[in-house]
Design a protein around this motif. Sequence first.
Motif, PDB file in Angstrom:
ATOM      1  N   ILE A 290      14.345 -52.142 -37.408  1.00  0.00           N
ATOM      2  CA  ILE A 290      13.765 -51.849 -38.608  1.00  0.00           C
ATOM      3  C   ILE A 290      14.625 -52.342 -39.810  1.00  0.00           C
ATOM      4  O   ILE A 290      14.252 -52.797 -40.811  1.00  0.00           O
ATOM      5  CB  ILE A 290      13.215 -50.425 -38.748  1.00  0.00           C
ATOM      6  CG1 ILE A 290      12.254 -49.908 -37.728  1.00  0.00           C
ATOM      7  CG2 ILE A 290      12.916 -49.958 -40.067  1.00  0.00           C
ATOM      8  CD1 ILE A 290      11.707 -48.569 -37.419  1.00  0.00           C
ATOM      9  N   ALA A 291      16.030 -51.805 -39.633  1.00  0.00           N
ATOM     10  CA  ALA A 291      16.912 -52.185 -40.714  1.00  0.00           C
ATOM     11  C   ALA A 291      17.213 -53.699 -40.756  1.00  0.00           C
ATOM     12  O   ALA A 291      17.299 -54.151 -42.053  1.00  0.00           O
ATOM     13  CB  ALA A 291      18.212 -51.339 -40.178  1.00  0.00           C
TER      14      ALA A 291
ATOM     15  N   PHE B 256      20.195 -68.654 -43.678  1.00  0.00           N
ATOM     16  CA  PHE B 256      20.631 -67.255 -43.775  1.00  0.00           C
ATOM     17  C   PHE B 256      19.636 -66.350 -42.862  1.00  0.00           C
ATOM     18  O   PHE B 256      20.212 -65.385 -42.163  1.00  0.00           O
ATOM     19  CB  PHE B 256      20.825 -66.773 -45.096  1.00  0.00           C
ATOM     20  CG  PHE B 256      21.257 -65.345 -45.188  1.00  0.00           C
ATOM     21  CD1 PHE B 256      22.538 -65.094 -45.127  1.00  0.00           C
ATOM     22  CD2 PHE B 256      20.410 -64.270 -45.456  1.00  0.00           C
ATOM     23  CE1 PHE B 256      22.930 -63.803 -45.104  1.00  0.00           C
ATOM     24  CE2 PHE B 256      20.846 -62.939 -45.618  1.00  0.00           C
ATOM     25  CZ  PHE B 256      22.201 -62.807 -45.305  1.00  0.00           C
ATOM     26  N   PRO B 257      18.221 -66.458 -43.026  1.00  0.00           N
ATOM     27  CA  PRO B 257      17.610 -65.571 -42.337  1.00  0.00           C
ATOM     28  C   PRO B 257      17.734 -65.633 -40.737  1.00  0.00           C
ATOM     29  O   PRO B 257      17.922 -64.702 -39.958  1.00  0.00           O
ATOM     30  CB  PRO B 257      16.096 -66.027 -42.545  1.00  0.00           C
ATOM     31  CG  PRO B 257      16.315 -66.540 -43.840  1.00  0.00           C
ATOM     32  CD  PRO B 257      17.424 -67.350 -44.055  1.00  0.00           C
TER      33      PRO B 257
ATOM     34  N   VAL C 277      26.066 -55.848 -48.545  1.00  0.00           N
ATOM     35  CA  VAL C 277      26.464 -57.168 -48.589  1.00  0.00           C
ATOM     36  C   VAL C 277      25.510 -58.420 -48.014  1.00  0.00           C
ATOM     37  O   VAL C 277      25.911 -59.602 -48.304  1.00  0.00           O
ATOM     38  CB  VAL C 277      27.739 -57.352 -47.314  1.00  0.00           C
ATOM     39  CG1 VAL C 277      28.763 -56.019 -48.026  1.00  0.00           C
ATOM     40  CG2 VAL C 277      27.256 -57.238 -46.173  1.00  0.00           C
ATOM     41  N   VAL C 278      24.434 -58.131 -47.810  1.00  0.00           N
ATOM     42  CA  VAL C 278      23.249 -59.086 -47.438  1.00  0.00           C
ATOM     43  C   VAL C 278      23.083 -59.970 -48.477  1.00  0.00           C
ATOM     44  O   VAL C 278      23.131 -61.244 -48.295  1.00  0.00           O
ATOM     45  CB  VAL C 278      21.749 -58.426 -47.060  1.00  0.00           C
ATOM     46  CG1 VAL C 278      20.954 -59.239 -46.812  1.00  0.00           C
ATOM     47  CG2 VAL C 278      21.998 -57.545 -45.761  1.00  0.00           C
ATOM     48  N   LEU C 279      22.770 -59.857 -49.778  1.00  0.00           N
ATOM     49  CA  LEU C 279      22.367 -60.866 -50.689  1.00  0.00           C
ATOM     50  C   LEU C 279      23.813 -61.474 -51.273  1.00  0.00           C
ATOM     51  O   LEU C 279      23.614 -62.642 -51.390  1.00  0.00           O
ATOM     52  CB  LEU C 279      21.916 -59.970 -51.852  1.00  0.00           C
ATOM     53  CG  LEU C 279      20.787 -59.125 -51.855  1.00  0.00           C
ATOM     54  CD1 LEU C 279      20.126 -58.689 -53.138  1.00  0.00           C
ATOM     55  CD2 LEU C 279      19.593 -60.295 -51.172  1.00  0.00           C
TER      56      LEU C 279
ATOM     57  N   MET D   4      16.241 -55.639 -44.416  1.00  0.00           N
ATOM     58  CA  MET D   4      17.221 -56.738 -45.173  1.00  0.00           C
ATOM     59  C   MET D   4      16.289 -58.050 -45.303  1.00  0.00           C
ATOM     60  O   MET D   4      16.832 -58.624 -46.434  1.00  0.00           O
ATOM     61  CB  MET D   4      18.320 -56.902 -43.751  1.00  0.00           C
ATOM     62  CG  MET D   4      19.401 -55.727 -43.706  1.00  0.00           C
ATOM     63  SD  MET D   4      20.717 -56.210 -42.620  1.00  0.00           S
ATOM     64  CE  MET D   4      21.422 -54.501 -42.404  1.00  0.00           C
ATOM     65  N   HIS D   5      15.607 -58.262 -44.249  1.00  0.00           N
ATOM     66  CA  HIS D   5      15.020 -59.607 -44.579  1.00  0.00           C
ATOM     67  C   HIS D   5      14.024 -59.470 -45.852  1.00  0.00           C
ATOM     68  O   HIS D   5      13.828 -60.355 -46.535  1.00  0.00           O
ATOM     69  CB  HIS D   5      14.076 -59.906 -43.362  1.00  0.00           C
ATOM     70  CG  HIS D   5      14.822 -60.804 -42.349  1.00  0.00           C
ATOM     71  ND1 HIS D   5      15.327 -61.974 -42.342  1.00  0.00           N
ATOM     72  CD2 HIS D   5      15.366 -60.354 -41.166  1.00  0.00           C
ATOM     73  CE1 HIS D   5      16.055 -62.266 -41.280  1.00  0.00           C
ATOM     74  NE2 HIS D   5      15.983 -61.579 -40.416  1.00  0.00           N
TER      75      HIS D   5
END
Length: 483
Positions: free
Chosen positions: A97-98, A295-296, A281-283, A102-103
Motif C-alpha cells: 500500500i505504501a 522511475f516507476p 525522497v520519492v519526488l 508513492m506511485h
Amino acid sequence: MPMTKSAEDPQGAVALKLDLMSSPKSAKKLQNKDSSFLNGNPSESPNLEKTKSITGFQTLVHLVKGNMGTGILGLPLAMKNAGILMGPLSLLVMGCIACHCMHILVRCAQRFCHRLNKPFMDYGDTVMHGLEASPSAWLRNHAHWGRHMVSFLLIITQMGFCCVYIVFLADNLKQVVEAINGTTNNCHYNETVVPTPTMDSRLYMLSFLPVLVLLVFIRNLRVLSIFSMFANISMLVSLIIITQYIAQGIPDPSKLPLVASWKTYPLFFGTAIFSFESIGVVLPLENKMKDARRFPAILSLGMSIIIALYISIGTLGYLQFGDDIKASITLNLPNCWLYQSVNLLYILGVLCTYSLQFYVPAEIIVPFALSNVSKRWELPLDLSIRLAMVCLTCILAILIPRLDLVLSLVGSMSGSSLALIIPPLLEITTYYSEGMSPLTITKDALISILGFVGFVAGTYVALDDLMKSGDALSFSNSTTFIQ
C-alpha cells in the motif's frame, strides 16, 4: 535515516534529501522553498536539467538506503505486537500500500508538471495544486493550506526522528556501560549476565545534549556530508553483523502466537509505518534521474527489496528472541565485544545522523524567524533557535523515554498522514474532474480510512501505554544479556 553526499556518491536518503536542497538566501525565497526544504526537494531553477545526474542503479541504492534507519531495528518487537503470522502478512500488505501511494504521488506530481509546464514539483506544491484542481470551491480557495499542512507534518516527522534518535542513543549506551565489566571475547557461552546498575536512562539523554548542540550548529552541508558517509558505513556493518547472528540457531517457533492481541496491533502499525520513511525522497529521486521514465519500475523494485528485508529482519529477530525481544534488536545481542561493537557503531552512526535530520526543520523555521531581524542579530538568533529546537527534542525524549512508544507515536501521528492518508485523497482531487471510476474512488477512500484508523488507534494505544507505564519508565531499559 541515512544520507548522501552527492549524486555520484550514493549513501543514505536523508543526506540525499539535504543535498538536493539549496540554502535560502533571503526570507523572500522562503515562501517558495519551505516545502522544498521539508521534503528535501530542490527549488526550481533554470539549471535544473544539470541536476539530473543519477543513474537507475544509484536511484535504487538511494531508495533502499532511505529506509535503513532505526525503524528496522524495532520491527522484531513490532512482529511480537502482531503475531508471527499476522506480522509478516501485515507488513507485506502495508508495504504494498505504501508503494502504491508513492506511485500515486509521483503520478500526480508529473501531471501538474506537465499541466503547468514546470520541471519539478515537490510534495507540498503537488498537494496545493491538487486542491486547486478540486471541484470544491472551498478547497480551491484554501489550497495553500495544503502546502502548509504537508510542511507542518514533515517538520513533526523530522523532529520525531530526532527524538527517536535520542532515546535510541540513551538505551544503547546504557546497555554498553552497564555490561562493560562482564563483556568478553567469547560469544558462545550460554550464561546470563546481570548488568551493573548505572544512572537513569534520561540522564544519558542529557549527557548527549552538549554533543548534539555542537552538531546542529554546523550549518554547512558539505561538512555534514562527512558525517553522512561515516553514519552509513557504521550502520551497514552493524546490520550485517545483526543479520548473521539472528539467522543462526533459531529456537522452536511453535510457542509463539500466530496472531497477537488486537490491543497491541496498533503499536505494530505505528512502528511499521515509521519504518517506511522514504515518502519524502520519492519526488527528489524522480527529479534527479537521468531517465525519469524508468522511475516507476525502479520504485517498485526498490520497495520490493525493502519489504523483503523488513519481513526477514523482523521475523528472524522475533523468532530468535521470542517474547524477550526489546524495543531495538541491538539491546538483545550477546554481551561480547563483537556484538557490543554493533551498539557502539550504531551509536556513532545515529549521532552523526541526528544533525542531518535536524537540518530539514531548521531550514524552514530559522529563515522565517530571521526575516524580521536586522543582519547583526541573524547569527545569534539562528544559533538560539537551533539550541531551543535541539533542547525541545531532548525534553520530548525525556518525557517519553521508551523507544517502542516513540517509534509508534511518530509513525502513527505523522507517518500515516504522509504515507497513507494524503496520497489517495490527492489522486481524487487531481483526477476527479476528468472522470474517475467508482472502483478507483473506493480504493482511495479505503486506503485513506485505513491510514486514519491507524493514526487514531496507534496514537491512542501508544499514549495509553505511556500513561500506564508511569514511574516504571525509568527502569524500562534494564538489560539482561545471554552470552
